[in-house]
Design a protein around this motif. Structure first.
Motif, PDB file in Angstrom:
ATOM      1  N   ALA A   1       4.500 -67.008 -51.182  1.00 26.13           N
ATOM      2  CA  ALA A   1       3.094 -66.905 -51.908  1.00 26.13           C
ATOM      3  C   ALA A   1       2.742 -65.544 -52.491  1.00 26.13           C
ATOM      4  CB  ALA A   1       2.100 -67.378 -51.249  1.00 26.13           C
ATOM      5  N   MET A   2       3.173 -64.505 -51.456  1.00 26.21           N
ATOM      6  CA  MET A   2       3.031 -63.195 -51.734  1.00 26.21           C
ATOM      7  C   MET A   2       3.945 -62.661 -52.702  1.00 26.21           C
ATOM      8  SD  MET A   2       2.602 -60.004 -49.087  1.00 26.21           S
ATOM      9  CE  MET A   2       2.645 -58.333 -49.516  1.00 26.21           C
TER      10      MET A   2
ATOM     11  N   THR B   1       4.783 -66.589 -42.465  1.00 26.23           N
ATOM     12  CA  THR B   1       5.521 -67.693 -42.647  1.00 26.23           C
ATOM     13  C   THR B   1       6.439 -67.660 -44.000  1.00 26.23           C
ATOM     14  OG1 THR B   1       3.816 -68.982 -43.810  1.00 26.23           O
ATOM     15  CG2 THR B   1       3.785 -69.001 -41.242  1.00 26.23           C
ATOM     16  N   GLU B   2       7.465 -68.464 -43.810  1.00 25.05           N
ATOM     17  CA  GLU B   2       8.149 -68.390 -45.230  1.00 25.05           C
ATOM     18  C   GLU B   2       7.186 -68.840 -46.277  1.00 25.05           C
ATOM     19  OE1 GLU B   2      12.045 -70.370 -47.354  1.00 25.05           O
ATOM     20  OE2 GLU B   2      11.691 -70.924 -45.205  1.00 25.05           O
TER      21      GLU B   2
ATOM     22  N   LEU C   1      14.516 -63.294 -44.248  1.00 24.13           N
ATOM     23  CA  LEU C   1      13.599 -64.099 -45.155  1.00 24.13           C
ATOM     24  C   LEU C   1      12.993 -63.450 -46.167  1.00 24.13           C
ATOM     25  CD1 LEU C   1      12.809 -66.993 -45.117  1.00 24.13           C
ATOM     26  CD2 LEU C   1      11.096 -66.610 -43.535  1.00 24.13           C
ATOM     27  N   ALA C   2      12.437 -62.157 -45.768  1.00 26.65           N
ATOM     28  CA  ALA C   2      11.674 -61.359 -46.660  1.00 26.65           C
ATOM     29  C   ALA C   2      12.436 -60.699 -47.777  1.00 26.65           C
ATOM     30  CB  ALA C   2      11.010 -59.806 -46.184  1.00 26.65           C
TER      31      ALA C   2
ATOM     32  N   VAL D   1      -1.940 -56.235 -46.457  1.00 26.60           N
ATOM     33  CA  VAL D   1      -2.664 -57.659 -46.334  1.00 26.60           C
ATOM     34  C   VAL D   1      -2.322 -58.178 -45.133  1.00 26.60           C
ATOM     35  CG1 VAL D   1      -2.657 -57.840 -48.882  1.00 26.60           C
ATOM     36  CG2 VAL D   1      -0.617 -58.842 -47.447  1.00 26.60           C
ATOM     37  N   THR D   2      -2.957 -59.459 -44.667  1.00 23.61           N
ATOM     38  CA  THR D   2      -2.607 -60.043 -43.266  1.00 23.61           C
ATOM     39  C   THR D   2      -2.180 -61.479 -43.482  1.00 23.61           C
ATOM     40  OG1 THR D   2      -3.603 -60.527 -41.241  1.00 23.61           O
ATOM     41  CG2 THR D   2      -4.914 -60.794 -43.099  1.00 23.61           C
ATOM     42  N   SER D   3      -1.246 -61.559 -42.739  1.00 23.34           N
ATOM     43  CA  SER D   3      -0.774 -63.086 -42.633  1.00 23.34           C
ATOM     44  C   SER D   3      -1.635 -63.891 -41.618  1.00 23.34           C
ATOM     45  CB  SER D   3       0.789 -63.143 -41.789  1.00 23.34           C
ATOM     46  OG  SER D   3       0.709 -64.493 -41.165  1.00 23.34           O
TER      47      SER D   3
END
Length: 360
Positions: A235-236, A229-230, A23-24, A178-180
């Motif tokens: 967004a990132m 999440t996806e 996914l990433a 950064v953090t999810s």
């Protein structure tokens, strides 16, 4: 410049990690961070778990940096002057959570496998000076900030800027975390997010990434916790890889279709002769000079408000502005929306003549 995710093979399955990496990768991520600070269980079983997912990452174009400390060298009976063990694991490099004296780090950068040696940027000591005095191979040398699982322990903005400057003056490749807001896995049992900067702990990922992008002193950004999440990965990616930095907008209900077009269809340019009171994007007044923009929502202006000059403002009609301070409104500026509350601080990092986009 690159994007990365973190995985924790001791606390997750190969299937979970494989799906996450797939996914990433779909969104342009190319780095993997994982932590091998100590091995509590059967060493061979643990190492095989890491090796399998590292090799899978390599197969899809994602390189892994292993976070280790000097104690692991002793546990695995490895010497810092022979890093073949990590090459055999498939790692692209190792991150030294706790460093040596400087000489050892420099020697490690000269390893024959061209493994990257990544060091900790967050300590605020003269550590980098010690390493540089031994003339490391800078092509194999990089650095990253820590992440902090405990609320209120992430580093401050001032400390971040000071410690980052220690490395950027040597043109060292840098990274931060950064953090999810959804991820629950990290290297320790307890965590409240895994960010570098404390002020990021509860911000959405778009805002965190945009902050780093506007500061322009960090090359790579990684999500510290798993699994994002996806929507967060997307967004990132968009915040980091898009041609222009962007600001999320809360639109007023009274905004017209023309005003929405002015805000969201244009690439805005922060006018260079800057004002203390506002960011001005003047090209829209030229493009839309023949369009009517009736006055509405002309109440007093607050910092973060997004303004469009209306028909009562003569040659300035159609100009887009973002308020940097509270101001009175003479009736010639329509308040059409505002920068989202958690992102208003980003306005302080936008530089004159920078381009930017506004997002609905």
């Amino acid at each position: 410049m690159g994007l990365g995710v973190s995985i924790y093979p001791e606390k997750s399955t190969f299937k979970q990690n494989k799906e996450y990496l797939d996914l990433a990768r779909k969104f342009g991520f190319t780095r993997i961070f994982t932590s091998l600070l100590e091995i509590d269980d059967d060493a061979e079983e643990v190492i095989n778990k890491f090796k399998r997912i590292i090799e899978y990452g390599n197969s899809i174009g994602m390189e892994t940096i292993l976070d280790i400390n000097p104690g692991l060298f002793e546990q695995l009976n490895i010497s810092y002057d022979n890093l073949g063990y990590f090459k055999d694991l498939g790692a692209a490099g190792i991150r030294l959570d706790i460093g040596f004296s400087g000489y050892e780090e420099s020697l490690m950068t000269k390893n024959p496998y061209h493994l990257k040696i990544e060091v900790n940027m967050s300590s605020g000591t003269n550590y980098i000076e010690s390493i540089m005095s031994f003339h490391p191979n800078k092509s194999n040398f990089c650095a990253s900030h820590n992440f902090y699982p405990q609320k209120y322990t992430g580093i401050s903005q001032s400390h971040f800027e000071a410690t980052t400057a220690q490395f950027t003056k040597y043109n060292i490749h840098t990274a931060a975390f950064v953090t999810s807001q959804e991820g629950e896995l990290g290297p320790w049992p307890v965590q409240t997010g895994l960010c570098t900067l404390e002020q990021h702990r509860y911000l959405n990922i778009h805002t965190q990434v945009t902050h780093y992008r506007l500061m322009d002193n960090i090359h790579d950004l990684l999500i510290g916790n798993a699994f994002a999440t996806e929507e967060e990965l997307k967004a990132m990616s968009e915040a980091f890889l898009s041609p222009h930095p962007s600001f999320e907008v809360e639109l007023n209900e009274g905004a017209t279709e023309l005003e929405k077009k002015i805000l969201f269809d244009e690439v805005h340019v922060y006018r260079g002769d800057r004002s203390e009171y506002m960011i001005r994007s003047t090209s829209t007044r030229i493009k839309y000079k023949d369009q009517s923009i009736p006055a509405h929502h002309a109440e007093p202006i607050k910092r973060g408000d997004i303004l469009i000059c209306n028909d009562d403002f003569g040659q300035y009609k159609g100009e887009t502005q973002i308020a940097l301070q509270d101001m009175e409104n003479d009736g010639n500026r329509n308040i059409v929306g505002r920068i989202k509350k958690d992102s208003i601080f980003l306005l302080d990092y936008l530089k004159p003549w920078s381009t930017f986009k506004l997002l609905p």
